[in-house]
Write a protein that holds these residues in place. Structure first.
Motif, PDB file in Angstrom:
ATOM      1  N   ARG A  74       0.803  -1.301  -0.071  1.00  0.00           N
ATOM      2  CA  ARG A  74      -0.050  -0.181  -0.192  1.00  0.00           C
ATOM      3  C   ARG A  74       0.505   0.608   0.242  1.00  0.00           C
ATOM      4  O   ARG A  74       2.330   1.320   0.632  1.00  0.00           O
ATOM      5  CB  ARG A  74      -1.033   0.479   1.018  1.00  0.00           C
ATOM      6  N   CYS A  75       0.218   2.405  -0.163  1.00  0.00           N
ATOM      7  CA  CYS A  75       0.994   3.034  -0.513  1.00  0.00           C
ATOM      8  C   CYS A  75       0.036   4.106   0.477  1.00  0.00           C
ATOM      9  O   CYS A  75      -1.104   4.491   0.889  1.00  0.00           O
ATOM     10  CB  CYS A  75       0.780   4.301  -1.811  1.00  0.00           C
ATOM     11  N   GLU A  76       1.522   4.826   1.363  1.00  0.00           N
ATOM     12  CA  GLU A  76       1.041   5.439   2.920  1.00  0.00           C
ATOM     13  C   GLU A  76       0.240   6.482   2.156  1.00  0.00           C
ATOM     14  O   GLU A  76      -0.540   7.727   2.758  1.00  0.00           O
ATOM     15  CB  GLU A  76       2.429   5.869   3.185  1.00  0.00           C
ATOM     16  N   GLU A  77       0.759   7.639   1.600  1.00  0.00           N
ATOM     17  CA  GLU A  77       0.386   8.943   0.827  1.00  0.00           C
ATOM     18  C   GLU A  77      -0.896   8.651   0.470  1.00  0.00           C
ATOM     19  O   GLU A  77      -2.754   9.602   0.715  1.00  0.00           O
ATOM     20  CB  GLU A  77       0.944   9.299  -0.367  1.00  0.00           C
ATOM     21  N   CYS A  78      -1.491   7.664  -0.850  1.00  0.00           N
ATOM     22  CA  CYS A  78      -3.196   8.287  -1.002  1.00  0.00           C
ATOM     23  C   CYS A  78      -3.693   6.349  -1.028  1.00  0.00           C
ATOM     24  O   CYS A  78      -4.756   6.791  -1.152  1.00  0.00           O
ATOM     25  CB  CYS A  78      -2.442   7.937  -2.934  1.00  0.00           C
ATOM     26  N   GLY A  79      -2.898   5.226  -0.280  1.00  0.00           N
ATOM     27  CA  GLY A  79      -3.932   4.508  -0.146  1.00  0.00           C
ATOM     28  C   GLY A  79      -3.835   3.726  -1.322  1.00  0.00           C
ATOM     29  O   GLY A  79      -4.489   2.187  -0.410  1.00  0.00           O
ATOM     30  N   HIS A  80      -3.890   3.777  -2.472  1.00  0.00           N
ATOM     31  CA  HIS A  80      -2.842   2.840  -3.452  1.00  0.00           C
ATOM     32  C   HIS A  80      -2.878   1.957  -2.983  1.00  0.00           C
ATOM     33  O   HIS A  80      -1.976   0.900  -2.689  1.00  0.00           O
ATOM     34  CB  HIS A  80      -2.547   3.624  -4.842  1.00  0.00           C
ATOM     35  N   GLU A  81      -3.556   0.418  -3.128  1.00  0.00           N
ATOM     36  CA  GLU A  81      -3.524  -0.802  -3.142  1.00  0.00           C
ATOM     37  C   GLU A  81      -3.074  -2.027  -4.033  1.00  0.00           C
ATOM     38  O   GLU A  81      -3.771  -2.105  -4.416  1.00  0.00           O
ATOM     39  CB  GLU A  81      -4.024  -1.205  -1.500  1.00  0.00           C
ATOM     40  N   ILE A 382       7.247   1.653  -5.533  1.00  0.00           N
ATOM     41  CA  ILE A 382       6.833   3.095  -5.859  1.00  0.00           C
ATOM     42  C   ILE A 382       5.356   3.403  -6.462  1.00  0.00           C
ATOM     43  O   ILE A 382       4.736   2.297  -7.431  1.00  0.00           O
ATOM     44  CB  ILE A 382       7.889   3.409  -7.302  1.00  0.00           C
ATOM     45  N   CYS A 383       4.647   3.934  -6.079  1.00  0.00           N
ATOM     46  CA  CYS A 383       3.459   4.227  -6.486  1.00  0.00           C
ATOM     47  C   CYS A 383       2.866   4.706  -7.855  1.00  0.00           C
ATOM     48  O   CYS A 383       3.255   5.179  -8.145  1.00  0.00           O
ATOM     49  CB  CYS A 383       2.702   5.344  -5.242  1.00  0.00           C
ATOM     50  N   PRO A 384       2.217   3.273  -7.977  1.00  0.00           N
ATOM     51  CA  PRO A 384       1.619   4.355  -9.996  1.00  0.00           C
ATOM     52  C   PRO A 384       0.933   5.296  -9.834  1.00  0.00           C
ATOM     53  O   PRO A 384       0.214   6.392 -11.183  1.00  0.00           O
ATOM     54  CB  PRO A 384       0.997   3.103 -10.283  1.00  0.00           C
ATOM     55  N   LYS A 385       0.197   5.913  -8.867  1.00  0.00           N
ATOM     56  CA  LYS A 385      -0.895   7.070  -8.379  1.00  0.00           C
ATOM     57  C   LYS A 385       0.144   8.130  -8.333  1.00  0.00           C
ATOM     58  O   LYS A 385      -0.612   8.818  -9.207  1.00  0.00           O
ATOM     59  CB  LYS A 385      -1.789   6.410  -8.041  1.00  0.00           C
ATOM     60  N   CYS A 386       0.738   7.732  -7.450  1.00  0.00           N
ATOM     61  CA  CYS A 386       1.264   9.647  -6.552  1.00  0.00           C
ATOM     62  C   CYS A 386       2.899   9.538  -6.536  1.00  0.00           C
ATOM     63  O   CYS A 386       3.561  10.375  -5.868  1.00  0.00           O
ATOM     64  CB  CYS A 386       0.626   9.808  -6.023  1.00  0.00           C
ATOM     65  N   TRP A 387       3.327   8.420  -7.434  1.00  0.00           N
ATOM     66  CA  TRP A 387       4.628   8.179  -7.525  1.00  0.00           C
ATOM     67  C   TRP A 387       5.649   7.902  -5.391  1.00  0.00           C
ATOM     68  O   TRP A 387       6.820   8.351  -6.006  1.00  0.00           O
ATOM     69  CB  TRP A 387       5.612   8.983  -7.755  1.00  0.00           C
TER      70      TRP A 387
HETATM   71 ZN   LIG Z   1       0.079   6.827  -4.052  1.00  0.00          ZN
END
Ligand SMILES: [Zn+2]
Ligand SMILES: [Zn+2]
Length: 447
Positions: A74-81, A382-387
């Motif tokens: 999971r991405c800490e910043e945007c919650g993408h998982e 690395i988050c594909p949504k917000c990097w």
């Molecule tokens: Zn993210």
């Protein structure tokens, strides 16, 4: 949250369905027959059936399958998982896991073993007549490696004035020829000279390969005799051959700043025994004589052979190393002991070197992410949504929880052995990597 996951599931990965490959189909269709037919059809040629082979096959069939468990990332910043399936980590038999190992190994060898001196590749091969002993008694492969080291050491030491100076070598056993025939031989990366205790490196002069072949022949025959495999008569007979069948090849000098060539060589010495790209599988129903076949093209693409699929698999499994079988060994200046002593000395000098043997789980994850990135050209952390930076938040291994999550995401019915689904964009069969059973000596990571 889980619902949100479903809509957010990573869209950056190319859905890679390992079960759709020709190789997977071939294994899936024939592995049971292989075990059943082994004693009658293959035991006399390839030795007894090793039960570990079945473990490897089952693990491979489940490799990358979300039903067998996964990590949640999971991405800490945007919650993408998204979910990351577990991998089987088997050598040789699983092309995907083997390839990761190859890349990891190349990096590790360059960073941790090879010194900044010139190196060469050495290749040692033995006559056909002797190969069978190594197939029926795999312990001999380790002894073959020692024979090669004796040749390297004897020769390189003889070329330098300092008696205490030693070369460094990493020697890999390969058991396969171009068409998976059993051909035990050795690939070594060898310092092109010797290291003195005072830290000097003495370069080696040119080589006379005939001399080396003779020492190698002597060492191997002596070893096989000592192991009770051959008699003095056989040795005498072999020594009378015009061409001994023993071969030593030495490649061009590779300088230490030529990282690309050195990396290529490091990856080559533990290369896979076959290439999926060069195999074509013809299932029984598509074959003109109703027998499943494998058509395989040689590395130089000049030759092509057609095998009965079962025969091809039988050859392939002879190249699966045993569960704890080491295939790469380190000698002389590069031995685990010598490297350990040098590392220790460094620590005593209070140099703030990053010692990899205390790798934290965070470091090993970062390392893993970097390796995955090299293969898939994406970084799974690395988050594909917000990097932003992603983290593994949990490992899901309990079957009821796996089922619950996959059902919720609509992934449960994408069954293990079904043909590839037309809509697989949510299925991310990527692989989780660890170092538990790699070519790298455990001491370098965990001690
Ligand atoms: Zn993210
Ligand atoms: Zn695998």
């Amino acid at each position: 949250m889980v619902h949100q996951t479903a809509t957010h599931i990573c869209d950056v990965y190319q859905p890679r369905n390992p079960k759709a490959s020709a190789y997977y189909k071939c294994v899936e269709n024939h592995f049971e027959d292989l075990e059943l037919a082994w004693d009658d059809m293959y035991a006399s040629r390839y030795g007894f059936w090793r039960t570990y082979i079945m473990t490897v096959i089952y693990k491979f069939l489940d490799c990358g399958d979300l039903h067998m468990g996964f990590a949640r990332v999971r991405c800490e910043e945007c919650g993408h998982e998204y979910l990351l399936a577990f991998s089987c980590k088997r050598r040789q038999f699983c092309p995907s896991c083997h390839q990761k190992r190859v890349i990891e190994y190349g990096e590790w060898l360059l960073t941790n073993v090879l010194q900044d001196v010139p190196h060469r590749q050495w290749v040692f091969s033995i006559p056909k007549r002797l190969r069978i002993y190594f197939l029926f008694d795999r312990k001999l492969l380790a002894k073959l490696s020692i024979c090669a080291w004796k040749v390297i050491k004897t020769y390189l030491k003889s070329t330098v004035p300092d008696n205490s100076a030693v070369p460094g070598a990493s020697i890999a056993v390969q058991t396969y020829g171009d068409f998976l025939n059993f051909n035990p031989h050795l690939h070594a990366i060898v310092s092109d000279g010797c290291f003195s205790k005072d830290g000097d490196f003495h370069m080696a002069p040119g080589f006379f390969l005939e001399d080396l072949e003779e020492i190698f022949q002597y060492e191997v025959l002596k070893m096989l005799k000592k192991e009770g495999k051959i008699t003095a008569d056989i040795i005498e007979n072999m020594l009378s051959w015009r061409h001994s069948g023993f071969n030593v090849y030495i490649g061009d000098r590779i300088f230490s700043d030529d990282k690309a060539d050195l990396g290529k060589l490091a990856r080559y010495i533990i290369r896979a025994c076959f290439s999926q790209e060069r195999m074509v599988y013809i299932p029984a129903e598509a074959s003109d004589d109703a027998t499943a076949k494998v058509v395989y093209t040689s590395k130089d693409r000049k030759f092509r052979k057609t095998f009965n699929a079962l025969d091809w698999l039988a050859r392939l499994v002879t190249h699966i190393p045993g569960r704890y079988e080491q295939t790469v060994r380190y000698y002389g200046y590069y031995s685990n002991k010598s490297r350990g002593m040098r590392k220790k000395a460094e620590t005593d000098d209070d140099i703030p070197a990053v010692i990899p043997n205390e790798m934290s789980s965070k470091e090993s994850r970062q390392n893993w992410a970097r390796l995955i990135q090299k293969i898939y050209e994406v970084d799974p952390l690395i988050c594909p949504k917000c990097w932003g930076q992603m983290h593994i938040i949990s490992f899901i291994e309990e079957l009821d929880i796996i089922e619950k999550i996959l059902r919720h995401l609509g992934l449960w019915d994408i069954r293990n052995h079904d043909p590839p689904q037309p809509v697989t964009s949510d299925y991310i069969p990527d692989l989780l990597y660890d170092f538990s059973d790699s070519q790298i000596p455990a001491a370098d990571y965990w001690n």
